[in-house]
Design a protein around this motif. Structure first.
Motif, short mmCIF file in Angstrom:
data_model
loop_
_atom_site.label_atom_id
_atom_site.label_comp_id
_atom_site.label_asym_id
_atom_site.label_seq_id
_atom_site.Cartn_x
_atom_site.Cartn_y
_atom_site.Cartn_z
N GLY A 83 0.84 -1.20 0.00
CA GLY A 83 0.00 0.00 0.00
C GLY A 83 0.87 1.24 0.00
N ALA A 84 0.28 2.37 -0.39
CA ALA A 84 1.03 3.63 -0.41
C ALA A 84 1.31 4.09 1.02
CB ALA A 84 0.26 4.68 -1.19
N PHE A 137 5.51 0.26 -3.39
CA PHE A 137 4.43 0.39 -2.40
C PHE A 137 4.59 -0.60 -1.25
CE2 PHE A 137 2.60 1.93 -6.46
CZ PHE A 137 2.41 3.24 -6.09
N ALA A 188 -4.92 0.57 -0.66
CA ALA A 188 -4.17 0.05 -1.82
C ALA A 188 -5.11 -0.47 -2.90
CB ALA A 188 -3.23 -1.07 -1.38
N LEU A 197 -0.91 1.82 -8.47
CA LEU A 197 -1.03 0.68 -7.55
C LEU A 197 -1.44 -0.63 -8.24
CD1 LEU A 197 -2.58 2.49 -4.49
CD2 LEU A 197 -0.63 0.95 -4.33
N TRP A 201 0.89 -4.03 -8.32
CA TRP A 201 0.47 -5.31 -7.71
C TRP A 201 0.53 -6.43 -8.75
CZ3 TRP A 201 0.22 -7.68 -3.36
CH2 TRP A 201 -0.45 -8.91 -3.28
#
Ligand SMILES: NC(=O)c1ccc[n+]([C@@H]2O[C@H](COP(=O)([O-])OP(=O)(O)OC[C@H]3O[C@@H](n4cnc5c(N)ncnc54)[C@H](OP(=O)(O)O)[C@@H]3O)[C@@H](O)[C@H]2O)c1
Length: 267
Positions: A83-84, A137, A188, A197, A201
């Motif tokens: 996640g950021a 991330f 995320a 994102l 991923w």
């Protein structure tokens, strides 16, 4: 062996058992070690990286409970958070660092106390190529693995001239359940957080799907243990073990960052 219930840890256990080495392997719950528990030479232990008492307790299970500890400790357990950085509560990052950095440092401390006292033993800290190429991330994971690598380097220095060896085992991508176990923060999955994102991923998933099986890491670990030398050991295919570390050392930082961003689909 911490994190013996699957992935790299399980392959390491299989390799050691096949060499006739008695193995004490950990997971967070005993059920996860049920299959291994039936194997001769394997003893299951419960260890949660976030629970200091469970770390200390695991070391008391060493043969004869003499306090002399294990001859080999593989500090392998760990997980990721995706996640950021600023879009998730800081507690998420604190927990990840608590487990992957403080927890693994605790395992290393419990191991080194005993190995230094008897002037014998080998500690393997499993870091990651994320030390050279931070994963997109996954800032807390990147910090934790870089911190663990720094700890290994400090211990390599401190162990010079002794019969204790310390290995920073640095795997590239391996096909394990690492991504399935990943904590994905709620922000995320909201592309409004950062439009890169979803692609990042997908690249993490694709890289692990195409990656070698954990048995290859076990063969690399076996070689490293037989070499009986402190230092950094890269594990994986030739691109990740030879070319990528060389490129990280020699290429200008801007070029390295641009190549990594393209590789991770986050350019
Ligand atoms: N796969 C890769 O491409 C790759 C690359 C570089 C580095 N690594 C590193 O290699 C190590 C093993 O990863 P893997 O790919 O084999 O992942 P995995 O298949 O998800 O296995 C992770 C292991 O760690 C244990 N674990 C997770 N969180 C824990 C916690 N809080 N406390 C105690 N144990 C915990 C799990 O045990 P439970 O049964 O309790 O869940 C499991 O045995 C990790 O340190 C990872 O960062 C992996």
């Amino acid at each position: 062996m911490t994190g013996a219930s699957g992935g790299l840890g399980l392959a390491f256990v299989e390799m050691l058992l096949s060499e006739g080495v008695a193995v004490w392997g950990t997971a967070r719950s005993p059920e996860r070690l049920q299959v291994l528990s039936a194997r001769p030479g394997f003893t299951p232990l419960v260890l949660e990286l976030n629970d200091p008492e469970s770390v200390e307790r695991a070391f008391l299970a060493a043969p004869g409970d003499t306090g002399h500890g294990f001859d080999l400790v593989v500090n392998n357990a760990g997980y990721g958070v995706f996640g950021a950085f600023a879009a998730a509560p800081f507690s998420t990052w604190r927990e990840q660092l608590q487990a992957n950095l403080i927890g693994t440092a605790h395992v290393a401390h419990a191991a080194m106390r005993r190995m230094r006292a008897k002037n014998r033993g080998c500690l393997v800290n499993v870091s990651s190529m994320a030390v050279e190429y931070p994963l997109p991330f996954m800032s807390a994971y990147n910090i934790a693995k870089s911190g663990l690598a720094a700890l290994s380097e400090s211990l390599v220095f401190e162990s010079r001239g002794s019969a204790v060896t310390v290995i920073d085992f640095r795997p590239g991508d391996y096909r394990t359940a690492f991504n399935q176990a990943m904590q994905v923060t709620s922000s995320a999955v909201d592309p409004a957080t950062d439009p890169r994102l979803p692609a990042a991923w997908r690249s993490l998933e694709a890289n692990l799907a195409l990656a070698p099986k954990p048995e290859r890491a076990a063969a690399d670990l076996r070689r490293a243990l037989l070499a009986d030398r402190s230092g950094t050991v890269y594990s994986g295919g030739i691109v990740q073990t030879r070319l990528a570390p060389l490129f990280a050392r020699l290429a200008p930082a801007r070029l390295r960052r641009a190549v990594a961003a393209r590789y991770f689909g986050a350019a």
